[in-house]
Design a protein around this motif. Structure first.
Motif, PDB file in Angstrom:
ATOM      1  N   ASP A 133     -36.748  92.796  39.536  1.00  0.00           N
ATOM      2  CA  ASP A 133     -37.072  94.185  39.220  1.00  0.00           C
ATOM      3  C   ASP A 133     -36.148  94.731  38.134  1.00  0.00           C
ATOM      4  OD1 ASP A 133     -39.082  94.148  41.064  1.00  0.00           O
ATOM      5  OD2 ASP A 133     -37.942  95.166  42.647  1.00  0.00           O
ATOM      6  N   LEU A 134     -34.873  94.402  38.245  1.00  0.00           N
ATOM      7  CA  LEU A 134     -33.888  94.881  37.268  1.00  0.00           C
ATOM      8  C   LEU A 134     -34.157  94.273  35.882  1.00  0.00           C
ATOM      9  CD1 LEU A 134     -31.359  96.480  36.593  1.00  0.00           C
ATOM     10  CD2 LEU A 134     -29.965  94.572  37.430  1.00  0.00           C
ATOM     11  N   PHE A 184     -30.668  95.880  49.709  1.00  0.00           N
ATOM     12  CA  PHE A 184     -31.718  95.089  49.049  1.00  0.00           C
ATOM     13  C   PHE A 184     -32.728  94.621  50.088  1.00  0.00           C
ATOM     14  CE2 PHE A 184     -27.663  94.297  46.790  1.00  0.00           C
ATOM     15  CZ  PHE A 184     -27.959  94.963  45.594  1.00  0.00           C
ATOM     16  N   PRO A 185     -33.624  95.513  50.520  1.00  0.00           N
ATOM     17  CA  PRO A 185     -34.559  95.171  51.608  1.00  0.00           C
ATOM     18  C   PRO A 185     -35.465  93.990  51.275  1.00  0.00           C
ATOM     19  CG  PRO A 185     -35.223  97.213  50.491  1.00  0.00           C
ATOM     20  CD  PRO A 185     -33.837  96.887  50.016  1.00  0.00           C
ATOM     21  N   GLY A 186     -35.786  93.791  50.031  1.00  0.00           N
ATOM     22  CA  GLY A 186     -36.662  92.678  49.663  1.00  0.00           C
ATOM     23  C   GLY A 186     -35.905  91.412  49.284  1.00  0.00           C
ATOM     24  N   GLY A 187     -34.573  91.481  49.378  1.00  0.00           N
ATOM     25  CA  GLY A 187     -33.756  90.331  49.002  1.00  0.00           C
ATOM     26  C   GLY A 187     -33.232  90.480  47.580  1.00  0.00           C
ATOM     27  N   LYS A 188     -32.127  89.803  47.302  1.00  0.00           N
ATOM     28  CA  LYS A 188     -31.480  89.933  45.998  1.00  0.00           C
ATOM     29  C   LYS A 188     -32.309  89.334  44.858  1.00  0.00           C
ATOM     30  CE  LYS A 188     -26.627  90.555  47.129  1.00  0.00           C
ATOM     31  NZ  LYS A 188     -25.237  90.172  46.793  1.00  0.00           N
ATOM     32  N   SER A 231     -29.826 101.477  40.049  1.00  0.00           N
ATOM     33  CA  SER A 231     -28.350 101.576  40.021  1.00  0.00           C
ATOM     34  C   SER A 231     -27.824 102.113  41.346  1.00  0.00           C
ATOM     35  CB  SER A 231     -27.905 102.465  38.857  1.00  0.00           C
ATOM     36  OG  SER A 231     -28.204 103.833  39.109  1.00  0.00           O
ATOM     37  N   ALA A 232     -28.595 103.014  41.973  1.00  0.00           N
ATOM     38  CA  ALA A 232     -28.181 103.553  43.281  1.00  0.00           C
ATOM     39  C   ALA A 232     -28.120 102.433  44.317  1.00  0.00           C
ATOM     40  CB  ALA A 232     -29.156 104.643  43.722  1.00  0.00           C
ATOM     41  N   GLN A 233     -29.075 101.511  44.269  1.00  0.00           N
ATOM     42  CA  GLN A 233     -29.060 100.376  45.208  1.00  0.00           C
ATOM     43  C   GLN A 233     -27.836  99.506  44.983  1.00  0.00           C
ATOM     44  OE1 GLN A 233     -33.588  99.467  44.556  1.00  0.00           O
ATOM     45  NE2 GLN A 233     -32.918  98.272  46.336  1.00  0.00           N
ATOM     46  N   CYS A 234     -27.438  99.344  43.708  1.00  0.00           N
ATOM     47  CA  CYS A 234     -26.287  98.484  43.397  1.00  0.00           C
ATOM     48  C   CYS A 234     -24.959  99.158  43.760  1.00  0.00           C
ATOM     49  CB  CYS A 234     -26.286  98.122  41.914  1.00  0.00           C
ATOM     50  SG  CYS A 234     -27.574  96.938  41.490  1.00  0.00           S
ATOM     51  N   ASN A 235     -24.987 100.468  44.028  1.00  0.00           N
ATOM     52  CA  ASN A 235     -23.780 101.154  44.477  1.00  0.00           C
ATOM     53  C   ASN A 235     -23.701 101.221  45.991  1.00  0.00           C
ATOM     54  OD1 ASN A 235     -22.151 102.138  42.213  1.00  0.00           O
ATOM     55  ND2 ASN A 235     -24.043 103.149  41.570  1.00  0.00           N
TER      56      ASN A 235
END
Length: 573
Positions: free
Chosen positions: A110-111, A100-104, A89-93
């Motif tokens: 992962d999500l 998103f270092p590995g790409g969306k 969730s922190a990445q999505c904020n």
């Protein structure tokens, strides 16, 4: 050289874990509202988090929740999953380019995995709560209720057992299955209770080849006991939960012991006529035939039993033929156990009674010869009955009827069964005897069974027995020596005369009159004399006055000789 001893990490106490989980959950509920990416997916996750919050509140209200060993695995996994979701969730904020270092696509995967794991854990937690085991102190280590236990105690134990089975790891599952097998083995009556209170669908899912072998083996044994128990209810539930298909797969590819247990269950399930169609739907015909061909003796016996159970289903009859069942069934008449022989004979009798096509297949595979040979040595009345029924159906062919009538050994065996068999065997033997019409020599060879046929004429049940007995007797009386032998049997003659009595209503008069007419057909004075002496004349006279069919003709034959005797005596005087 110094070696370090690995340290064992002791998990926090259950209450500490629950506090940590509630803390992360509160943060996650807040952060899930403010995400800037994958908003739709986070809405789904949030609904799961709200459900989890409710379930955790219920967990806290359960008086003995912290004592349940299942939570020792469930709570750490739940904490780890929530921590993972919080990080996501922190990445999505984060609106920066490096969010998103590995790409969306990788992040999305992962999500989805974390969300799916949360669903699984939430399901397990809800299952644990619904089972009620958290309200019992030390529920997970309850000893198995004894034979005299209250029903409520056993129900609670079963629910606890299935909870362990569905939530726990391999060791929990193994111990749960061992307890289940102990319950089912100790008391057959418990099968219905287990079927109603346990999750039988989940138990059946453990039959899958991908499960750990020990778990799968125990599950097969448990399902087999449930399906083959005296409880119709447990058998019905196993079928309705989809047990037949997986059981057939076990019969097809498993160890010898498991094949035998699965075959037992399949035979039991197919004993219900309404379930027969499913064997074809699951591709079970070929599986069962192969089990009859190459399985152990026990597997053969139960597999042919299942085939016997479904052989009357029209679609399956044709599938049996197409898959080569007939030669396999005929072979079992020779090579199978007594149980397999009985079931194979029964199956062949069903097929033989289904039309000329099936009869010709059985004859081509030398089925008649095997059946004729088998009937000479059998002691089981059930198997003899099925053999007789099969032979009777095959005898619809005139050529087969001639083969049977010319076989002295077979005709003599029919005579023995008429004398010493049970009522079913006596009726079948008498009916077949009258149908095949043996040669005079073979009729003389079984003259000793005539008194038994007279007795059978007095039996009102089973239906058709009196007719079969009288038809067979009339056939045997076409031989002069048999007529002489029967009239010398005073008891049999008295029985016949008693049956002619209009007051004797247990026997239709046409049957004794057929026999009396047959006795008088040869013109023997001795036969007439003995019938008159036994009181046949007045009985026939009354029947003639009552206009009973055949009585007048029989009376004329009897009276003609009597009048001649009177005239002869008068002339001599």
């Amino acid at each position: 050289m110094h070696t370090s001893t690995p340290t064992t990490v002791t998990p926090p106490p259950p209450q500490t874990l629950l506090d940590l989980i509630n803390g992360v959950l509160s943060l996650l509920l807040v952060s899930s509202l403010s995400v800037r990416s994958f908003i739709g997916r986070w809405q789904v996750v949030r609904s799961k988090l709200i459900s989890l919050q409710s379930s955790l509140a219920s967990l806290s209200d359960s008086p003995h929740w912290s004592q349940n060993p299942l939570l020792h695995t469930l709570l750490p996994n739940l904490l780890s999953t929530l921590q993972r979701l919080h990080a996501l969730s922190a990445q999505c904020n984060d609106l920066s380019a490096s969010a998103f270092p590995g790409g969306k696509l990788l992040f999305q995967s992962d999500l989805d995995i974390a969300s799916s794991t949360l669903s699984s854990l939430l399901h397990d937690l809800d299952l644990l709560l619904r089972s009620g085991v958290l309200h019992q102190s030390n529920a997970i280590v309850l000893s198995q209720p004894g034979p005299g236990s209250e029903k409520e105690e056993l129900v609670f134990f079963i629910r606890d057992l299935f909870t362990r089975l569905q939530i726990g790891g391999v060791e929990f599952k193994k111990k749960a299955l061992e307890s289940l097998l102990e319950i089912l083995s100790d008391d057959e009556k418990s099968a219905a209770l287990v079927a109603n209170e346990g999750n039988i669908g989940y138990l059946i899912s453990l039959l899958d080849l991908h499960h750990q072998p020990t778990i799968r083996d125990c599950a097969v044994l448990a399902v087999s006991i449930l399906a083959s128990s005296a409880s119709d209810e447990s058998r019905k539930i196993v079928f309705e939960e989809g047990g037949l298909g997986p059981l057939l797969r076990v019969v097809e590819s498993s160890s010898m012991m498991l094949k035998e247990k699965a075959a037992v269950a399949v035979e039991a399930i197919t004993a219900d006529a309404d379930n027969g169609w499913a064997v074809g739907a699951y591709g079970g015909v070929a599986v069962l035939i192969e089990a009859c061909r190459s399985g152990s003796l026990a597997t053969q016996a139960h597999s042919v039993g299942a085939i016997r159970n479904v052989a009357a289903v029209d679609d399956i009859k044709m599938a049996l033929v197409e898959e080569g069942a007939v030669p396999v069934l005929v072979n079992l008449l020779v090579s199978g156990t007594a149980s397999a022989q009985e079931k194979a004979a029964h199956c062949l009798s069903i097929l033989a009674g289904s039309g000329e096509y099936f009869r010709s297949l059985i004859i081509q595979e030398r089925g008649l010869q095997r059946l004729m040979h088998l009937i000479q040595d059998l002691s089981s009345s059930e198997t003899v009955e099925h053999v007789l029924r099969a032979i009777t159906s095959l005898a619809a062919s005139e050529s087969i009827s001639r083969i049977l009538s010319s076989s002295t050994a077979f005709v003599v065996r029919l005579g023995e069964l008429i004398q010493h068999g049970n009522l079913k065997l006596q009726q079948l033997s008498a009916s077949l005897l009258s149908h095949i019409c043996p040669s005079d020599g073979n009729k003389r060879a079984i003259g000793s069974c005539m008194s038994s046929l007279v007795k059978l004429m007095e039996s009102p049940k089973p239906a058709g027995l009196q007719e079969s007995a009288s038809d067979a007797l009339v056939s045997l009386l076409s031989v002069k020596t048999n007529r002489k032998e029967l009239v010398r049997d005073e008891k049999s003659v008295m029985r016949l005369v008693q049956m002619l009595d209009p007051k004797y209503e247990a026997v239709a008069k046409k049957f004794p009159m057929m026999v009396v007419t047959a006795l008088l057909s040869g013109g023997s004075g001795g036969c007439r004399k003995r019938l008159v002496a036994a009181g046949a004349y007045p009985q026939l006279q009354r029947l003639t006055e009552m206009e009973v069919a055949g009585a007048k003709k029989a009376l004329q034959r009897l009276a003609g000789n009597r009048l001649k005797s009177i005239f002869s005596r008068t002339w001599r005087e």
